[in-house]
Design an enzyme around this catalytic site. Structure first.
Site, short mmCIF file in Angstrom:
data_model
loop_
_atom_site.label_atom_id
_atom_site.label_comp_id
_atom_site.label_asym_id
_atom_site.label_seq_id
_atom_site.Cartn_x
_atom_site.Cartn_y
_atom_site.Cartn_z
N GLU A 271 43.89 37.34 60.21
CA GLU A 271 43.22 37.22 59.09
C GLU A 271 44.09 36.83 57.76
OE1 GLU A 271 41.05 40.46 57.96
OE2 GLU A 271 40.08 40.86 59.86
N GLU A 325 29.45 37.88 53.59
CA GLU A 325 28.64 38.90 54.24
C GLU A 325 28.05 39.92 53.23
OE1 GLU A 325 30.82 39.90 58.09
OE2 GLU A 325 32.23 38.36 57.20
N LYS A 328 28.48 44.08 53.73
CA LYS A 328 29.82 44.82 53.90
C LYS A 328 30.04 45.92 52.63
CE LYS A 328 33.58 43.01 55.63
NZ LYS A 328 34.52 42.26 55.89
N GLU A 334 34.78 42.13 49.04
CA GLU A 334 34.77 42.45 50.29
C GLU A 334 33.22 41.51 51.02
OE1 GLU A 334 36.46 43.91 53.01
OE2 GLU A 334 37.78 44.00 51.48
#
Length: 375
Positions: A271, A325, A328, A334
């Site tokens: 990541e 997203e 999250k 985030e």
């Protein structure tokens, strides 16, 4: 006496550098392509078949998911896209049992392979930096059980087993040649590296220069973390020059593994990314910086670049993430690492140019300018 010790350290580190730089007795360079993490923590994400169209149009051939979602594995069948799947953290205590590991592989992997090109299994995500001694102790035994299950089912030559680690497993990362693991993790890191070395599997690291910059923006140059032109830094022991923090972080992990006796283990970035939005205390989390970071990293990947310590071994990198997203937890950042919005429009342009009027038709192109910031 102090002078002698200092000189000895310099000589030792120089020999270490020569050893790493040589291809003699070292695994051949691993040719890889850029991957993208496909997270699913959102209530408005497109169905997997639409996501597959996006991957195909972008010519992205690798992805990583955080479970073994059967809809994704079915949809990606016959696509040729390499997939890393994940044994969720909460399953660790189950698959540590060899029989349960066989059951897990039989249920979650075998029905989809080889139509879906599963190439890796991540056993947990960033467990070693959690405050759960039982969970930490279960990681390597669970990896061993999963690997043995793959052997039993004849899949071990196709699928590697590893675990994704936070950079916080390091006690020291600067300069890179000082890279070392935390003292409290030495035992489990030795077990992990023994397993990876024996199975010829990579050490996966989640590396985010953004976090370092956010925590100390007055001392860390923004251009250095964004891959922009800058003077960089020179490691005082190896004399290697670093013009970006990501490569320095990766080389610090390589040195840490070497100190444990496992300098031949390949390090890959499972990541990395940059948030396009953040809370008021999340310095640097802007759409402009996210665009620059990912665009510059993409350019590096397309030129088959390695780190200063391993220039002949292309660094495999998985960008985080494909989508923003919305479900999250945690700070605003985030939920805002995505290259794309859930409606398949670009969050910003990292060099992905449209080939048609539809948002799912695009291809990678190298652009010479920074490009417009797309809100």
């Amino acid at each position: 006496m102090a002078s002698f010790l200092f000189k000895s350290t310099i000589i030792h580190t120089f020999l270490l550098y020569v050893m790493f730089s040589s291809d003699l007795g070292y695994p051949p360079p691993f040719v890889s392509t850029l991957g993208i993490n496909y997270g699913q923590v959102g209530n408005n994400l497109p169905p997997p078949e639409k996501v597959l169209q996006l991957f195909s149009a972008l010519k992205i051939t690798k992805t990583r998911i955080y479970d073994t979602n059967p809809e994704i594995l079915k949809s990606f069948a016959q696509s040729g896209i390499e997939i890393i799947v994940t044994v969720e953290n909460e399953m660790m205590g189950v698959v540590i049992n060899p029989q349960q590991a066989v059951q897990w592989v039989t249920t979650h992997i075998k029905p989809y392979f080889p139509a879906s090109r599963i190439t890796g299994i991540a056993v947990g995500n960033e467990i070693f930096t959690m405050n759960d001694a039982t969970l930490i102790g279960n990681v390597v035994p669970a990896m061993v059980s999963i690997h043995q299950a793959l052997v039993q089912l004849g899949l071990d030559s196709y699928i590697q087993v590893s675990t994704a680690n936070s950079l916080a497993v390091l006690a020291n990362s600067y300069p890179p040649s000082a890279g070392s693991f935390r003292q409290d993790l030495m035992g489990v890191m030795s077990q992990l590296l023994q397993f990876l070395n024996a199975t010829r599997s990579p050490f996966w690291i989640n590396a985010y220069p953004y976090f370092a910059y956010k925590d100390d923006p007055n001392r860390i140059p923004l251009d250095y973390v964004l891959f922009n032109p800058n003077s960089g830094m020179v490691d005082p022991y190896t004399k290697l020059h670093y013009d970006n923090m990501l490569y320095a972080q990766v080389d610090a992990v390589i040195f840490a593994a070497y100190r444990m006796g496992f300098g031949g283990v390949e390090v890959r970035v499972s990541e990395t990314g940059w948030p396009s939005k953040g809370d008021s205390n999340e310095v640097g989390a802007t759409i402009a910086n996210a665009e620059i970071y990912n665009k510059n990293l993409l350019r590096r990947q397309l030129t088959n670049e390695g780190t200063p310590l391993r220039p002949n071994q292309r660094l495999e990198v998985y960008l985080f993430a494909l989508f923003n997203e919305d479900m999250k937890p945690g700070p605003t950042s985030e939920r805002n690492y995505g290259l794309y919005e859930p409606d398949l429009t670009m969050t910003y342009n990292v060099g992905l140019s449209s080939l048609s009027s539809t948002t799912t038709a695009a291809s990678i192109s190298l652009t010479s300018s920074a490009g417009e910031v797309r809100h």
